[in-house]
Design an enzyme around this catalytic site. Structure first.
Site, short mmCIF file in Angstrom:
data_model
loop_
_atom_site.label_atom_id
_atom_site.label_comp_id
_atom_site.label_asym_id
_atom_site.label_seq_id
_atom_site.Cartn_x
_atom_site.Cartn_y
_atom_site.Cartn_z
N CYS A 223 17.05 -25.36 -12.94
CA CYS A 223 17.46 -24.02 -12.56
C CYS A 223 16.31 -23.45 -11.80
O CYS A 223 15.42 -23.22 -12.73
CB CYS A 223 18.40 -23.24 -13.33
SG CYS A 223 18.84 -21.71 -12.63
N LEU A 224 16.29 -22.70 -10.65
CA LEU A 224 15.24 -22.06 -9.97
C LEU A 224 14.96 -21.07 -10.98
O LEU A 224 13.71 -20.45 -11.12
CB LEU A 224 15.50 -21.63 -8.62
CG LEU A 224 15.51 -22.80 -7.74
CD1 LEU A 224 15.72 -22.52 -6.39
CD2 LEU A 224 14.14 -23.86 -7.72
N GLN B 288 20.65 -14.81 -8.14
CA GLN B 288 19.38 -15.19 -8.32
C GLN B 288 18.39 -14.35 -7.83
O GLN B 288 17.08 -14.46 -8.13
CB GLN B 288 19.15 -16.69 -8.17
CG GLN B 288 20.18 -17.39 -9.28
CD GLN B 288 19.85 -18.67 -9.18
OE1 GLN B 288 20.68 -19.49 -8.42
NE2 GLN B 288 18.93 -19.63 -9.76
N GLY C 270 20.22 -25.79 -5.34
CA GLY C 270 21.38 -24.83 -5.09
C GLY C 270 20.41 -23.33 -5.31
O GLY C 270 19.59 -23.38 -6.16
N HIS D 198 26.51 -18.71 -11.82
CA HIS D 198 25.60 -17.51 -11.56
C HIS D 198 26.10 -16.36 -11.24
O HIS D 198 25.88 -15.34 -11.37
CB HIS D 198 24.57 -17.95 -10.53
CG HIS D 198 23.38 -18.68 -11.13
ND1 HIS D 198 22.43 -18.25 -12.24
CD2 HIS D 198 22.77 -20.08 -10.77
CE1 HIS D 198 21.52 -19.13 -12.52
NE2 HIS D 198 21.84 -20.19 -11.57
N HIS E 55 27.60 -24.85 -11.30
CA HIS E 55 26.32 -24.21 -11.76
C HIS E 55 26.05 -22.97 -11.09
O HIS E 55 25.99 -21.80 -11.60
CB HIS E 55 25.03 -25.09 -11.76
CG HIS E 55 23.80 -24.71 -12.06
ND1 HIS E 55 23.13 -25.18 -13.22
CD2 HIS E 55 22.93 -23.46 -11.54
CE1 HIS E 55 21.98 -24.21 -13.14
NE2 HIS E 55 21.93 -23.61 -12.36
N GLU E 56 26.24 -23.10 -9.41
CA GLU E 56 25.92 -21.90 -8.50
C GLU E 56 27.13 -20.86 -8.99
O GLU E 56 26.83 -19.56 -8.86
CB GLU E 56 25.82 -22.18 -7.24
CG GLU E 56 24.68 -23.25 -7.04
CD GLU E 56 23.35 -22.92 -7.68
OE1 GLU E 56 23.09 -21.84 -7.90
OE2 GLU E 56 22.66 -23.91 -8.07
NI NI Z 1 20.50 -22.08 -11.31
#
Ligand code: NI
Length: 169
Positions: free
Chosen positions: A91-92, A51, A46, A137, A133-134
């Protein structure tokens, strides 16, 4: 298409709240395509616009094994949440670290697709985790915010260590 650069914690821009998308134009379609390309290249499941330092309510996800079920949600809103689950999240923006987080088991989400058409998504299990989660963000929130201060500081130390190892590799 282009690969976008991903902000890493503790970049303060990750704390920005995203604005609603009002224009469903070729520029948005290009951006969504770039988000998918960036997410797949980074082996993520995701990615939220926040991000990549774009502060609009856009997220992409693909929890499938085959990496062939792309889901793009624009202006997503959670209508209903049910149950709870603990899932090990990564998470990226936090490369190489993971933590168990408790979230709703299932969510019902109202959103728009890249063309602005209203869509409803009912997700359960890992996909529900990913969407929550997204969506966080887009509110400027990250998964470590859910951890106790002790667990968070341990995780951030691991993150530091991972970075040093990556830098010396
Ligand atoms: Ni993330």
């Amino acid at each position: 298409m282009s690969i976008l650069s991903i902000l890493e914690f503790p970049d303060p821009r990750l704390r920005t709240r995203a604005e609603p998308v009002t224009r469903f134009d070729p520029k948005l379609q290009q951006f969504v395509a770039d988000l998918f390309e960036t997410m797949y290249l980074a082996h993520g499941v995701g990615l939220a616009a926040t991000q990549v330092n774009v502060h609009e309510r856009v997220l992409v996800a693909d929890m499938s094994e085959g990496r062939n079920q792309p889901l793009a949600l624009i202006n997503a809103q959670i209508l209903e949440k049910d149950g709870s689950q603990v899932y090990q999240e990564g998470c990226l923006s936090f490369p190489g670290v993971y933590a168990d987080i408790t979230r709703a088991l299932s969510v019902k989400v109202k959103a728009q697709d890249v063309d602005g058409k209203q869509i409803m998504v009912e997700a359960e299990g890992p996909l529900a985790v990913c969407i929550q989660h997204e969506m966080d963000h887009l509110e400027g929130k990250v998964f470590v915010d859910y951890l106790s201060p002790l667990k968070r500081s341990l995780l951030l130390k691991r993150l530091d260590k991972q970075r040093k190892q990556a830098a010396s590799a």
